[in-house]
Design an enzyme around this catalytic site. Structure first.
Site, PDB file in Angstrom:
ATOM      1  N   THR A  20      86.059  34.024  11.588  1.00 27.56           N
ATOM      2  CA  THR A  20      86.504  35.457  10.776  1.00 27.56           C
ATOM      3  C   THR A  20      85.081  36.079  10.280  1.00 27.56           C
ATOM      4  O   THR A  20      84.069  35.526  10.294  1.00 27.56           O
ATOM      5  CB  THR A  20      87.376  35.134  10.133  1.00 27.56           C
ATOM      6  OG1 THR A  20      88.066  36.477   9.506  1.00 27.56           O
ATOM      7  CG2 THR A  20      87.158  34.212   8.718  1.00 27.56           C
ATOM      8  N   LYS A  78      81.172  36.787  12.408  1.00 29.81           N
ATOM      9  CA  LYS A  78      81.467  37.087  13.892  1.00 29.81           C
ATOM     10  C   LYS A  78      80.414  37.422  14.792  1.00 29.81           C
ATOM     11  O   LYS A  78      80.045  37.082  15.767  1.00 29.81           O
ATOM     12  CB  LYS A  78      82.572  38.118  13.994  1.00 29.81           C
ATOM     13  CG  LYS A  78      84.156  37.547  13.679  1.00 29.81           C
ATOM     14  CD  LYS A  78      85.085  38.751  13.916  1.00 29.81           C
ATOM     15  CE  LYS A  78      86.332  38.428  13.355  1.00 29.81           C
ATOM     16  NZ  LYS A  78      87.260  39.343  13.659  1.00 29.81           N
ATOM     17  N   ASP A  98      90.548  39.581  19.624  1.00 28.07           N
ATOM     18  CA  ASP A  98      91.010  40.501  18.863  1.00 28.07           C
ATOM     19  C   ASP A  98      91.410  41.779  19.589  1.00 28.07           C
ATOM     20  O   ASP A  98      92.638  42.107  19.145  1.00 28.07           O
ATOM     21  CB  ASP A  98      89.977  41.097  17.763  1.00 28.07           C
ATOM     22  CG  ASP A  98      89.253  39.898  16.806  1.00 28.07           C
ATOM     23  OD1 ASP A  98      90.230  39.227  16.390  1.00 28.07           O
ATOM     24  OD2 ASP A  98      88.341  40.212  16.206  1.00 28.07           O
ATOM     25  N   ALA A 126      85.719  45.491  13.290  1.00 26.26           N
ATOM     26  CA  ALA A 126      87.216  45.294  13.560  1.00 26.26           C
ATOM     27  C   ALA A 126      87.449  46.693  14.362  1.00 26.26           C
ATOM     28  O   ALA A 126      88.011  46.674  15.438  1.00 26.26           O
ATOM     29  CB  ALA A 126      88.045  45.378  12.286  1.00 26.26           C
ATOM     30  N   MET A 185      95.237  46.826  10.710  1.00 27.64           N
ATOM     31  CA  MET A 185      94.834  45.580  11.226  1.00 27.64           C
ATOM     32  C   MET A 185      94.999  44.357  10.375  1.00 27.64           C
ATOM     33  O   MET A 185      94.563  43.341  10.517  1.00 27.64           O
ATOM     34  CB  MET A 185      93.289  45.736  11.900  1.00 27.64           C
ATOM     35  CG  MET A 185      93.397  46.707  13.032  1.00 27.64           C
ATOM     36  SD  MET A 185      91.527  46.957  13.886  1.00 27.64           S
ATOM     37  CE  MET A 185      91.404  45.433  14.607  1.00 27.64           C
TER      38      MET A 185
END
Length: 257
Positions: free
Chosen positions: A53, A57, A95, A125, A197
């Site tokens: 996480t 990443k 993801d 993200a 998200m």
């Protein structure tokens, strides 16, 4: 803080139901050097894999470049999954598939192919969301306070940079920001779907405002579980068993099913 993650609860429930001799636990490397040391343990055979996480990443992808990186992870510019085999590390990103699984579960009426979608944000993200939605055939616009950063993401992935007026045509608006967005709900289509998200809180202000407007919403917990499924398969070579992990996660969050 990784200690707040629900991933050990989710994977632990699947591991127990499958009767596997395995353990899924939270690590909390303090910095980039500590994360690199954790990956070195994997290369040495002490770990089967890692879910990664923020803020590691991008580093996870870089550490795997010499070995094997999926096309999905390359497109995202980051990896949330590392698998270790014979001293090699394989990087992937689940993801995007998690986002699409969440949409299929909680907004099954939505079809994005050939239609306008807006992603809020331009960080990691957002990149994963844009890559997945473009792969699904959507026409994706990136809306971000810093237009230059949105431009880099859009150019990399084949999206476009948009302004707030693009919200009126969007069938889906995805919040990939770490802060609540200020979106005029009155501008949105009556059939628009909103997705956030994040899952803490489960119903964010963004989703609550959408519900008040009568819009369909998709929460971040559905995405968390959606990205965990392919991770479990990669780690153990089998699909997760049929366990209601959402109910377990809701209980941990203090939410009612």
């Amino acid at each position: 803080p990784i200690g707040h993650s629900l991933s050990p609860l989710i994977h632990g429930a699947w591991i127990a139901a499958a009767g596997l001799d395995a353990d899924y636990r939270a690590f909390e490397p303090a910095d980039a050097a500590a994360f690199a040391a954790l990956v070195a343990q994997g290369r040495a055979g002490r770990l089967r894999g890692l879910n990664v996480t923020a803020p590691f990443k991008e580093q996870a992808l870089a550490l795997a470049l010499a070995d094997a990186v999926s096309e999905t992870a390359r497109a995202c510019g980051s990896a949330n999954l590392l698998i270790f085999e014979a001293g090699q590390v394989r990087a992937d990103s689940t993801d995007g598939p998690g986002l699409m699984a969440a949409l299929a579960e909680q907004a099954s009426q939505l079809a994005v192919r050939g239609r306008e979608v807006v992603v809020l944000g331009a960080g990691g993200a957002a990149r994963a969301a844009v890559a997945a939605l473009i792969a699904a055939g959507a026409r994706v616009g990136v809306l971000n306070r810093t237009r230059a950063r949105a431009g880099i993401l859009a150019e990399d992935l084949g999206a476009s940079v948009v302004e707030a007026d693009a919200l009126g045509a969007a069938v889906l608006v995805v919040n990939a920001l770490s802060v609540p967005p200020e979106i005029p709900m009155s501008r949105l289509r009556d059939d628009a779907v909103l997705m956030d998200m994040t899952y803490r809180p489960l119903e964010t202000a963004f989703l609550a405002e959408g519900r008040a407007r009568g819009l369909a919403t998709v929460d971040g917990l559905a995405m968390l579980i959606g990205q965990a499924r392919p991770s479990f398969h990669a780690l153990f070579g089998r699909d997760p068993p049929a366990v209601d992990v959402r109910a377990l996660a809701l209980a941990a969050l203090g939410e009612t099913p």
